[in-house]
Design an enzyme around this catalytic site. Structure first.
Site, PDB file in Angstrom:
ATOM      1  N   GLU A 245       0.907  -1.351   0.074  1.00  0.00           N
ATOM      2  CA  GLU A 245      -0.282   0.226   0.265  1.00  0.00           C
ATOM      3  C   GLU A 245       0.900   1.116   0.428  1.00  0.00           C
ATOM      4  O   GLU A 245       2.107   1.256   1.187  1.00  0.00           O
ATOM      5  CB  GLU A 245      -0.804   0.235   0.973  1.00  0.00           C
ATOM      6  CG  GLU A 245      -1.510  -1.151   1.154  1.00  0.00           C
ATOM      7  CD  GLU A 245      -2.467  -0.553   2.845  1.00  0.00           C
ATOM      8  OE1 GLU A 245      -3.576  -1.664   2.825  1.00  0.00           O
ATOM      9  OE2 GLU A 245      -2.398  -0.435   3.524  1.00  0.00           O
TER      10      GLU A 245
ATOM     11  N   ASP B 186      -5.449   9.529   9.956  1.00  0.00           N
ATOM     12  CA  ASP B 186      -4.446   9.300  10.092  1.00  0.00           C
ATOM     13  C   ASP B 186      -3.500   9.865  11.674  1.00  0.00           C
ATOM     14  O   ASP B 186      -4.055  10.920  11.821  1.00  0.00           O
ATOM     15  CB  ASP B 186      -3.476   9.731   9.139  1.00  0.00           C
ATOM     16  CG  ASP B 186      -3.563   8.689   7.545  1.00  0.00           C
ATOM     17  OD1 ASP B 186      -3.350   7.401   8.703  1.00  0.00           O
ATOM     18  OD2 ASP B 186      -3.444   9.208   6.643  1.00  0.00           O
TER      19      ASP B 186
END
Lengths: 278, 405
Positions: free
Chosen positions: A50, A61
């Site tokens: 990824e 995040d």
């Protein structure tokens, strides 16, 4: 359509083991180092890569991945250069699945149709776009599927049985189960709870299920590998990278190895798993 | 841009939360079930007469509504044109229009059984309003505020803490309102089971832009009635400042289908539109951030750019999606005022009317200073005085004494 993702998971299933999925940020800390890191990942044992698309405002995040994105942006990283990085990686590796992960705005500004065409040409296999739930499938998901890219959806602890079919409807490649309600880099989920969640999702889909968020150590990765079709590690790798940088945040001779060594250790953990999930 | 004119400017959004191409629900999956729950809870509350009755009670006796519509006689004389009325939202409990929306959302949170409230704040007005109502209803309150704003809006930080809220200074990104919103969203994703996110403006994922607009529309609805009582007719023009745009939307929305009413929104032009500013419509283009598609300040790669305004409440690189639509469709005129223009207006209103405005509505006053002289004396102009300036007194004092910029 069969992508590198489908092929890889079919191989792993045959081999009877769970996938090890690594996340790193494109262009962190600079384009050249980042390319070397991505090239090193499959050799170190990553089954799927990824690659984060840097964004100024990554709302899901934690601090590590926020900082990684800002390091990349500071050194001039863009979505266009991210696609260039994938193209360069594909010169030597035509089998490792590569998934771009990020937020919608840079893609929307690049232009959806142009982005999908360029991503396909560059050798991208799938997309994980955090801020595109099924309610916004017309934006990118449907066009991506038409363009021959997998659209990998996140399922979370808040996705109940009633909602799961909608979440899974246009998902392909694999399902990314976010093991905790929270942001990347947060505390680890309990492996038993993860096992129950994976079993629940399995009742709704035949797709492989990878589990991420909060997996930092080979032991934790092994625990998840025994319950799911794959485990995703991101923040721990990004932290290893950061700890190898000099005081000005530049790459050092240790940077690529720091990521590769942790990847190898985590991959050993996954391969040591007793039983791969069925 | 060629956009077909709708039959009504007040019918949006559609059932997916879209105003034209703007709005939507661009959020992480973790939040999606909660956003759908919120939509359901809001629809049920709207249909429940006891919800409105209860809210009206608090609006009257706790907030102090209706707020006056005040004829600014000396400002009118000074500018020599339109007859200027101030909608006195700064007289509300907590000192700004923010409380109208917070009251509505806190009552929704109570209906949904949520015990923990989080909010983002720029100038601190939304944070203070949220802390106030959390104190009133015994709820836990956490307010995210950019570290830069914590510094320049100290009086409001102290107020929030006195009211029992936890103020979290946000150190990420540009350390202003946009980063406070990122951090609030991160908290929400993490604590989704017990937490209600009380958004302060007409932005964010659907249904927030709609429900905040509805709760703020009391400003325009009262203005309509009050103007009818005083002048026997509708106003001719409306002026309000815009960061996210909640005070403006609250004033504008009830008048959108009255074609005789000219409407002006005023963005923050900071140091000027060719330099650092916060005018998303004047200097931005459509993009996706914080749950909605709207006009945003960004670079060629889609990275969000730093906004700048002297006013912490307008220092945001986006704007509510319904404003973006009203701009594209041409119903509202979006103007902008610089830091210097706002400072001049701040002083003018203080000296002429004995009302110290917040720096946010000082931007609206700045454009009134341009618009009013060009209008005839029978032109009725309403400006939303959305907040009081106490919080800005230390900052403006420093600037006027030449200590800081």
């Amino acid at each position: 359509m069969t992508t590198r993702i489908d092929t890889r998971f079919a191989e792993l299933k045959k081999a009877g083991r769970s996938a090890f999925v690594t996340y790193v940020m494109a262009g962190d800390p600079d384009l050249a180092t980042s390319l070397d890191i991505v090239k090193a990942l499959p050799k170190a044992g990553a089954d799927v890569i990824e690659l984060g698309i840097p964004f100024t405002d990554p709302m899901a995040d934690g601090p590590s991945i926020q900082a990684a994105g800002l390091r990349a942006l500071k050194n001039g990283m863009t979505l266009k250069k991210t696609l260039g990085l994938v193209r360069d990686f594909r010169k030597d590796d035509n089998v490792t699945p590569l998934v771009l992960m990020g937020y919608y705005n840079p893609i929307y500004i690049y232009g959806v149709d142009k982005f999908l065409a360029d991503a396909k040409t560059a050798g991208v296999d799938g997309l994980i776009i955090v801020d595109l739930p099924p309610e916004e499938d017309d934006e990118l998901c449907i066009p991506a599927l038409k363009a021959g890219l997998n659209f990998i959806r996140l399922a979370t602890p808040t996705t109940d049985d009633k909602r799961l079919p909608a979440v899974l409807a246009n998902t392909s490649g694999f399902v990314y189960y976010v093991s905790i309600a929270g942001i990347t880099g947060a505390a680890a989920a309990d492996a038993n709870a993860v096992g129950e969640a994976v079993a629940r999702i399995k009742r709704h889909t035949k797709l492989p299920i990878c589990v991420g968020f909060g997996i930092r150590t080979p032991e934790a990765a092994r625990g998840i590998a025994e319950k799911a079709d794959g485990s995703v590690v991101g923040t721990a790798l990004v932290d290893a990278l950061k700890n190898s940088l000099d005081a000005e945040g530049r790459a050092t001779a240790k940077t690529v190895n720091a990521v590769a060594e942790l990847t190898a250790a985590l991959a050993q953990g996954v391969k040591g798993a007793k039983v791969a999930a069925e | 841009m060629n956009v077909a004119k709708p039959n009504s400017y007040r019918s949006g959004p559609d059932d997916r939360g879209h105003f034209g191409i703007f709005g939507g629900r661009f959020v992480a999956e973790t939040l999606m079930p909660l956003i759908l729950d919120l939509e359901k809870a809001y629809t049920a509350a709207k249909a429940d007469p006891t919800f409105q009755t209860e809210m009206n009670g608090y609006l009257t006796h706790y907030v102090g509504r209706p707020s006056p519509l005040y004829f600014a006689e000396r400002l009118t004389e000074h500018l020599g044109g339109a007859k200027i009325y101030l909608k006195r939202e700064e007289l509300n409990h907590t000192g700004s229009h923010k409380v109208n929306n917070v009251l509505g959302q806190i009552m929704l949170a109570r209906r949904m059984g949520k015990k923990r409230i989080i909010a983002e704040t720029g100038a601190g007005q939304h944070g203070v309003a949220t802390a106030t109502l959390c104190a009133r209803f015994g709820l836990e309150c956490v307010v995210y505020m950019g570290a830069v704003d914590v510094e320049r809006q100290q009086p409001n930080v102290i107020r929030m803490e006195m009211l029992g809220a936890t103020v979290v200074p946000v150190q990420s990104g540009t350390r202003t309102l946009k980063d406070a919103m990122n951090e609030a969203l991160r908290d929400w994703v993490t604590n989704v089971h017990n937490t209600f996110y009380c958004i302060g403006t007409v932005a964010g994922p659907h249904p927030y832009p709609t429900l905040v607009r509805d709760f703020q529309s009391i400003i325009g609805n009262e203005t309509r009635t009050q103007m009818q009582e005083v002048e026997g007719r509708l106003p001719d023009s409306l002026v309000a400042c815009i960061g996210g745009g909640s005070n403006a939307m609250g004033l504008f929305h009830p008048f959108l289908d009255d074609p005789s009413v000219e409407i002006f929104g005023v963005e923050a032009a900071g140091h000027g539109l060719t330099q650092l500013h916060a005018a998303s419509i004047a200097g931005g283009r459509p993009g996706v951030l914080h749950g909605n598609r709207t006009y945003l300040l960004m670079d060629a790669d889609g990275q969000i750019q730093d906004a700048h305004s002297i006013s912490a409440g307008l220092d945001y690189p986006g704007i509510g999606p319904e404003h973006s639509w009203l701009h594209e469709i041409g119903r509202v005129n979006y103007l902008s005022a610089t830091d210097d223009e706002a400072l001049a207006a701040f002083q003018l209103l203080s000296r002429l009317e004995g009302i110290i405005p917040a720096l946010e509505p000082a931007h609206a006053i700045a454009k009134v200073m341009e618009l009013a002289p060009k209008r005839p004396r029978d032109h009725l102009m309403v400006v939303n005085l959305s907040g009081r300036g106490d919080k800005d007194v230390p900052q403006v004092g420093d600037i006027l004494r030449g200590k800081s910029k």
